[in-house]
Design a protein around this motif. Structure first.
Motif, PDB file in Angstrom:
ATOM      1  N   ILE A 265      -0.334   0.865   8.302  1.00 52.95           N
ATOM      2  CA  ILE A 265      -0.739   0.768   6.909  1.00 52.95           C
ATOM      3  C   ILE A 265       0.286  -0.031   6.129  1.00 52.95           C
ATOM      4  O   ILE A 265      -0.053  -0.896   5.319  1.00 52.95           O
ATOM      5  CB  ILE A 265      -0.918   2.167   6.280  1.00 52.95           C
ATOM      6  N   GLU A 268      -0.180  -3.689   6.840  1.00 53.76           N
ATOM      7  CA  GLU A 268      -1.348  -4.244   6.165  1.00 53.76           C
ATOM      8  C   GLU A 268      -1.101  -4.370   4.678  1.00 53.76           C
ATOM      9  O   GLU A 268      -1.486  -5.346   4.040  1.00 53.76           O
ATOM     10  CB  GLU A 268      -2.580  -3.355   6.402  1.00 53.76           C
ATOM     11  N   GLN A 269      -0.439  -3.367   4.123  1.00 50.57           N
ATOM     12  CA  GLN A 269      -0.169  -3.406   2.690  1.00 50.57           C
ATOM     13  C   GLN A 269       0.779  -4.545   2.346  1.00 50.57           C
ATOM     14  O   GLN A 269       0.595  -5.220   1.329  1.00 50.57           O
ATOM     15  CB  GLN A 269       0.411  -2.068   2.211  1.00 50.57           C
ATOM     16  N   GLU A 271       1.086  -7.349   3.929  1.00 48.87           N
ATOM     17  CA  GLU A 271       0.348  -8.613   4.020  1.00 48.87           C
ATOM     18  C   GLU A 271      -0.607  -8.765   2.854  1.00 48.87           C
ATOM     19  O   GLU A 271      -0.759  -9.854   2.302  1.00 48.87           O
ATOM     20  CB  GLU A 271      -0.379  -8.688   5.361  1.00 48.87           C
TER      21      GLU A 271
END
Lengths: 443, 376
Positions: A265, A268-269, A271
């Protein structure tokens, strides 16, 4: 040094290097409020305020603020299901905070302030304030393990850090470590047996931790367990301990999964954050060719930028608060597994000796040797201690995860609230303009 | 028909051989960088080719001219003006060598198609395009407003394309964030199985995580509407460009008519006074006067007078046409600008509203999860 939680990392940059004394010697670590920063230099080793000797007349501001700080840390709701969680019976409060960098010719290291407040008679004074470094915590842990081998000792944060990879003096690293040390000490202080350990007493109160000389107050059990020889194999682990072992295996597996998910997570955050920054920039660039639309576009760019800031904070929090605590629990599980193994060892030894003794008894009627009885005592003691520790560990685990996961939820809520506010303010601005335009048209 | 077409190509070889970067000042006196292409035409025999440099906008003007002049013919298309569908680049870099190369091929293709068309290949302007070094569509007095409008339309196009591209990437990442949270649902559920008091809280929190992960689908679907609103204006910029090009064409025709008239008048003067001047007007066949009889001269003068009168009439008409075009076009452009400002502002507001809705959903789900954690 002013009273009140100093959260930032105060490096030796705050004081002139020449003014810094060795932290474990007579530094003015008093609880009295006063002008910040200046340390009473020189040989105040006997008189006045030295480590471990609090001010005779603590000023009300300092004492109560210390107390308040400690109280806030223990602010857990009393839950009838948690037998061990009644704060009313607690009589020993500890806190670790105020990291400071110390630069000497030999080395550079960090010390933390360890504050104690207690009504226990085992302590000479009701309050203490000392400075300790990681080494000292490590010493304490080893001493506890040696002297209370039948108990679960809480884990410490990782000792070794690759110098090239992690900045040992960054605010982030020090902050995370400090929180873990604080947790460690609180867990020890909360433990009904460990908290009475004389090594803990020394750790909390001594002016100088003389680590080389061990305190000769080892318990009997401690001594005998220390000399357990290996080579005994356990035949059967009693079912209640089997259940514990299985639970620990599954639990550590689940925690590992959660750790991986959280890391994913986070990635992803991060990015998402990168793309979001580009996104805001595109709106900003667009304003260059527009007239009327300039304001709305700038508004959008600004809202996006606010969201970026909020996301950045969320990521930081995950990295610094959530993940380290999770990892530390995995260390805790390992500690627990080790204790289970030690218990198995002592049971194996007992059974082995018993068997040998019984055989000899059959042969030449020798009485049961005392070691066998000692072993039996040991095993029973171990089992009882372990069961008690287990219950307490489970209960603490519940609280810890409630806090951890609740905290994660809170941070996410904060993030969304900030974003929502940013977009709502944009709409207000844009709609105001609209009514402005409309009224100007009708004029 | 086909034969005729191919026979032209047998005599004519066309190549768009190279591409080169240039910098210069455009009609609004701004510095710009652009690409020019080398158009080689070989008429066999004479072996030496005609070569000249043309830039993309000149090709565009040529095509617009053909569209207007031959409305009943399917005019071949041009390659992309901008690198629209580049998959891995943030901005449409028209100076990117790969893009320029592909465009070069496309432009060559366009010319080949035109020249292999039985009707188009005979057009005088096409011929000039291939042979006349100067920019055949250059204007002495370009209308600055239209040039500025063309520039604006390009900038709007760039801005919106960029925005759509980045928005898509942001949406992609956001999707990832939400979906990974779904894994929490599964692991919490598994974990709850080994817990006693914590079990229920964990289990329900897990369900909320599943809800959270699922919510992103609707959120992104709604955002597509915003993207559509932006796309509409992206396509609009093409329409704006088209109007600009038509204006340029009309302007060009006007100037040609004026030039035509001017040269005829000069001819008349020379014929009348008997003076020979050196012609240096472009696009004009110069005649050298030989010895003529008075009658011949007078009959030629009469014909010229006629032609001049016709030319003046044509010029007047063209002027009127141009003025009307400019007036009506500009009215519409003003209307368009206002509409665009209104529409895009509305789109931005509705985007903000969407974001607020997404935040509210997020707060809801996490609050629910938090409650479950508290009950653990």
């Amino acid at each position: 040094m002013s009273v009140g939680a100093q959260r930032g990392l105060a490096s030796s940059g705050q004081k002139h290097i020449a003014e810094i004394l060795h932290p474990l010697s007579a530094a003015d670590e008093s609880l009295s409020p006063g002008p910040d920063v200046t340390v009473t230099a020189g040989g105040d080793k006997e008189a006045g305020l030295s480590n471990g000797t609090p001010v005779d007349t603590p000023s009300p501001a300092s004492a109560s603020s210390l107390f308040n700080r400690l109280q806030l840390d223990d602010d857990i709701e009393s839950d009838p299901r948690d037998y061990y969680d009644s704060t009313e019976t607690r009589d020993l409060f500890v806190t670790v905070d105020d990291p400071k960098k110390h630069v000497s010719t030999m080395e550079t290291y960090i010390t933390y302030r360890v504050s104690t407040k207690t009504t226990r008679i085992e302590f000479d004074l009701p309050e203490y304030c000392v400075r300790r470094r990681y080494q000292d915590f490590d010493w304490l842990r080893i001493k506890l393990e040696d002297s209370q081998p039948t108990h679960l000792i809480p884990p410490l944060p990782e000792k070794f850090v690759m110098k090239g990879v992690v900045d040992r003096f960054s605010e982030e690293f020090v902050g995370t470590r400090m929180k873990a040390l604080d947790k460690f000490l609180k867990r020890v202080a909360d433990h009904p047996v460990l908290s009475f350990n004389p090594h803990l007493n020394a750790f909390l109160s001594a002016k100088d931790l003389n680590k080389r000389q061990g305190l000769a107050l080892l318990t009997k059990v401690g001594e005998s367990v220390k000399h357990v020889t290996g080579g005994y194999k356990l035949r059967a682990r009693p079912p209640e301990f089997c259940a514990m072992g299985e639970y620990l295996d599954t639990f550590s597996q689940k925690l590992g999964t959660i750790d991986r998910i959280a890391q994913r997570i986070l990635k992803e955050q991060s990015e998402h954050l990168t793309e979001l920054r580009d996104y805001g920039a595109v709106y900003s660039n667009w304003t260059g060719s527009e007239g009327e639309l300039q304001r709305p576009l700038e508004g959008v760019a600004s809202s996006v930028s606010t969201c970026c800031g909020a996301m950045d904070e969320l990521c930081e929090n995950m990295g610094q608060d959530f993940l380290p605590v999770l990892r530390e629990y995995m260390l805790y599980i390992e500690s627990m597994k080790n204790v289970l193994k030690k218990r198995d060892q002592s049971q194996a030894e007992y059974e082995g000796r018993l068997e040998a003794a019984l055989l000899r008894k059959q042969e030449d009627r020798t009485p049961m040797p005392p070691e066998v009885e000692r072993c039996q005592d040991k095993v029973e003691c171990f089992n009882a201690d372990l069961k008690a520790d287990w219950e307490r560990w489970q209960s603490n685990k519940r609280q810890d995860f409630k806090q951890l996961l609740g905290g994660m939820a809170d941070k996410n809520i904060n993030y969304y609230e900030k974003c929502q506010a940013a977009w709502e303010s944009l709409i207000n601005v844009l709609q105001d303009k609209q009514t402005e335009d409309q009224t100007s048209e009708t004029d | 028909m086909v034969e005729k077409g191919t026979s032209v190509l047998k005599k004519l070889e066309i190549n768009v051989a190279e591409a080169e970067k240039r910098t210069g000042k455009n009609t609004v006196n701004m510095q710009e960088t652009y690409t020019v292409y080398l158009v080689e035409t070989r008429v066999s025999p004479p072996p030496t080719p005609d070569t000249l440099w043309r830039r993309y906008s000149e090709f565009e003007l040529l095509r617009t001219y053909l569209l207007v002049t031959y409305p009943y013919i399917i005019i071949p298309p041009l390659p992309e003006k901008r690198a629209e569908f580049v998959w891995h680049k943030l901005s449409a870099d028209n100076l990117d060598p790969d893009f320029v190369e592909r465009r070069r091929v496309g432009l060559e293709n366009f010319l080949l198609r035109v020249m292999s068309h039985p009707v188009l290949c005979k057009d005088k302007i096409v011929f000039l395009f291939l042979t006349e070094i100067e920019n055949i569509f250059s204007f002495k007095s370009p209308d600055k407003r239209f040039t500025a409008l063309k520039q604006y339309s390009d900038e709007l196009n760039t801005a919106i394309s960029q925005l759509l591209r980045v928005r898509a990437r942001v949406a992609d990442r956001l999707y990832g964030v939400y979906k990974v949270h779904g894994n929490y649902g599964r692991v919490f559920s598994e974990w709850s199985a080994i817990e006693k008091e914590m079990g229920d809280g964990l289990q329900s929190a897990g369900h909320h995580m599943d809800t959270y992960a699922a919510s992103i689908d609707d959120i992104l679907e709604e955002e597509e509407h915003y993207a559509d609103q932006l796309k509409e204006y992206l396509f609009y910029t093409e329409a704006v460009r088209s109007v600009c090009r038509k204006h340029e064409l009309i302007q060009y025709e006007l100037e040609v008519a004026a030039q035509d008239l001017a040269s005829k008048k000069q001819q008349r003067e020379e014929l009348a006074t008997g003076m020979v001047r050196v012609f240096s007007l472009k696009g004009m066949t110069s005649k050298l006067f030989g010895q003529e009889s008075q009658e011949q001269r007078e009959s030629r003068l009469a014909a010229l007078e006629q032609s001049i009168q016709e030319g003046e009439q044509a010029l007047k008409e063209k002027n009127a046409e141009c003025q009307e075009f400019v007036q009506t076009a500009w009215e519409d452009i003003e209307r368009f600008k206002e509409q665009k400002d209104r529409d895009l502002r509305e789109a931005l507001i509705s985007y903000a509203i969407m974001q607020i809705s997404m935040c509210k959903k997020g707060i809801q789900v996490w609050s629910n999860a938090k409650e479950c954690f508290n009950k653990m």
